[in-house]
Design a protein around this motif. Sequence first.
Motif, PDB file in Angstrom:
ATOM      1  N   UNK A  47       0.807  -1.235   0.000  1.00 45.36           N
ATOM      2  CA  UNK A  47       0.000   0.000   0.000  1.00 45.36           C
ATOM      3  C   UNK A  47       0.832   1.273   0.000  1.00 45.36           C
ATOM      4  N   UNK A  48       1.991   1.240   0.659  1.00 52.94           N
ATOM      5  CA  UNK A  48       2.866   2.420   0.687  1.00 52.94           C
ATOM      6  C   UNK A  48       3.438   2.709  -0.700  1.00 52.94           C
ATOM      7  N   UNK A  49       3.823   1.634  -1.404  1.00 51.17           N
ATOM      8  CA  UNK A  49       4.339   1.817  -2.763  1.00 51.17           C
ATOM      9  C   UNK A  49       3.237   2.253  -3.712  1.00 51.17           C
ATOM     10  N   UNK A  50       2.039   1.711  -3.496  1.00 53.59           N
ATOM     11  CA  UNK A  50       0.910   2.098  -4.330  1.00 53.59           C
ATOM     12  C   UNK A  50       0.598   3.575  -4.153  1.00 53.59           C
ATOM     13  N   UNK A  51       0.632   4.021  -2.919  1.00 51.94           N
ATOM     14  CA  UNK A  51       0.376   5.435  -2.624  1.00 51.94           C
ATOM     15  C   UNK A  51       1.438   6.314  -3.274  1.00 51.94           C
ATOM     16  N   UNK A  67       1.248   9.163  -6.798  1.00 50.63           N
ATOM     17  CA  UNK A  67       1.684  10.557  -6.739  1.00 50.63           C
ATOM     18  C   UNK A  67       2.760  10.874  -7.769  1.00 50.63           C
ATOM     19  N   UNK A  68       3.139   9.841  -8.577  1.00 48.27           N
ATOM     20  CA  UNK A  68       4.340   9.997  -9.397  1.00 48.27           C
ATOM     21  C   UNK A  68       4.262  11.086 -10.460  1.00 48.27           C
ATOM     22  N   UNK A  69       3.059  11.533 -10.823  1.00 47.13           N
ATOM     23  CA  UNK A  69       2.953  12.590 -11.827  1.00 47.13           C
ATOM     24  C   UNK A  69       3.512  13.905 -11.313  1.00 47.13           C
ATOM     25  N   UNK A  70       3.576  14.028  -9.995  1.00 50.14           N
ATOM     26  CA  UNK A  70       4.109  15.255  -9.430  1.00 50.14           C
ATOM     27  C   UNK A  70       5.577  15.165  -9.062  1.00 50.14           C
ATOM     28  N   UNK A  90       7.996  11.401  -2.136  1.00 50.63           N
ATOM     29  CA  UNK A  90       7.423  10.050  -2.098  1.00 50.63           C
ATOM     30  C   UNK A  90       6.752   9.723  -0.768  1.00 50.63           C
ATOM     31  N   UNK A  91       7.102  10.474   0.272  1.00 49.33           N
ATOM     32  CA  UNK A  91       6.562  10.165   1.591  1.00 49.33           C
ATOM     33  C   UNK A  91       7.323   9.056   2.294  1.00 49.33           C
ATOM     34  N   UNK A 114      11.930   3.010   1.015  1.00 49.61           N
ATOM     35  CA  UNK A 114      11.441   2.709  -0.335  1.00 49.61           C
ATOM     36  C   UNK A 114      12.194   1.523  -0.922  1.00 49.61           C
ATOM     37  N   UNK A 115      13.498   1.524  -0.789  1.00 44.84           N
ATOM     38  CA  UNK A 115      14.319   0.443  -1.347  1.00 44.84           C
ATOM     39  C   UNK A 115      13.924  -0.905  -0.739  1.00 44.84           C
TER      40      UNK A 115
END
Length: 262
Positions: free
Chosen positions: A138-142, A146-149, A193-194, A200-201
């Motif tokens: 869910x964290x990666x999905x979130x 947001x990746x367009x920004x 990315x939050x 993230x890695x």
Amino acid sequence: MKTILIVDDEPRTREGVRKTLEAWSSGRCKIVTATSGVEALEWLQEQVAHLVVTDIRMPEIGGLELIERLHELEHPPVIIVISGYSEFDYARKALQYGVVDYLLKPLDKRKLVTAVESALERREKIDRIERMEKLVDPKLLEAAQQDKGYSVQVQEALKYVDQHLQEPVSLKEVAEVLHLNSSYFSVLFKDQTGLTFSEYLTRRRVQRAKELLAGTPLPISEIAEKVGYQTAKYFVKVFRDLEEVSPSQYRQSVSDNGEEIQ
């Protein structure tokens, strides 16, 4: 192998449904019967049914109450209701609980088989959704939503991580590739990315491991190497810390939910 549970207090109907489904399935499904809602619930305490075919009117626990109780299970089965013409209102109410179909007595064998095939297709769709939910972090999905920004630098960082999951990767290394100061890149990455770069890695590596566990027969040790961990022991620890199950347990849970009718 899928399991179909038939619940009916009338022996003739119960056995008729059982014989029809056994002839249709030719061993592809396990067919189980229960003479009451009470017996069915006791059986379900220890076993799993993918589909329940239940009469609407039974003593002690009727079909509607049974259906309500079934929805409380961790993995509720899909349900087909059997009813008489005089019980149509009951059947209509049962549909409100998510029952996939209802059949009127006397039962037509072809309609029964068609309803069962349709219900098992529904079960398979639910299983696929559950498998996808288990795969997606869910964290990666979130973060992905947001990746367009994201700035060009962060987009390039994410791409670099994906391309080098099998290798040792550090924040300093990625910052150098992007020609950025490490401290600045760390703040930039977390802000957009939050997640910290390290978090993230780790999540991306575990995500990839989940995909390999679900989609390949590769041993745990080889999967550990493919997602950048030098030892399987450390990989198992990281995986368990994040997913609360071991890689083997995760693979088994995905496999159990993904059984198909052959």
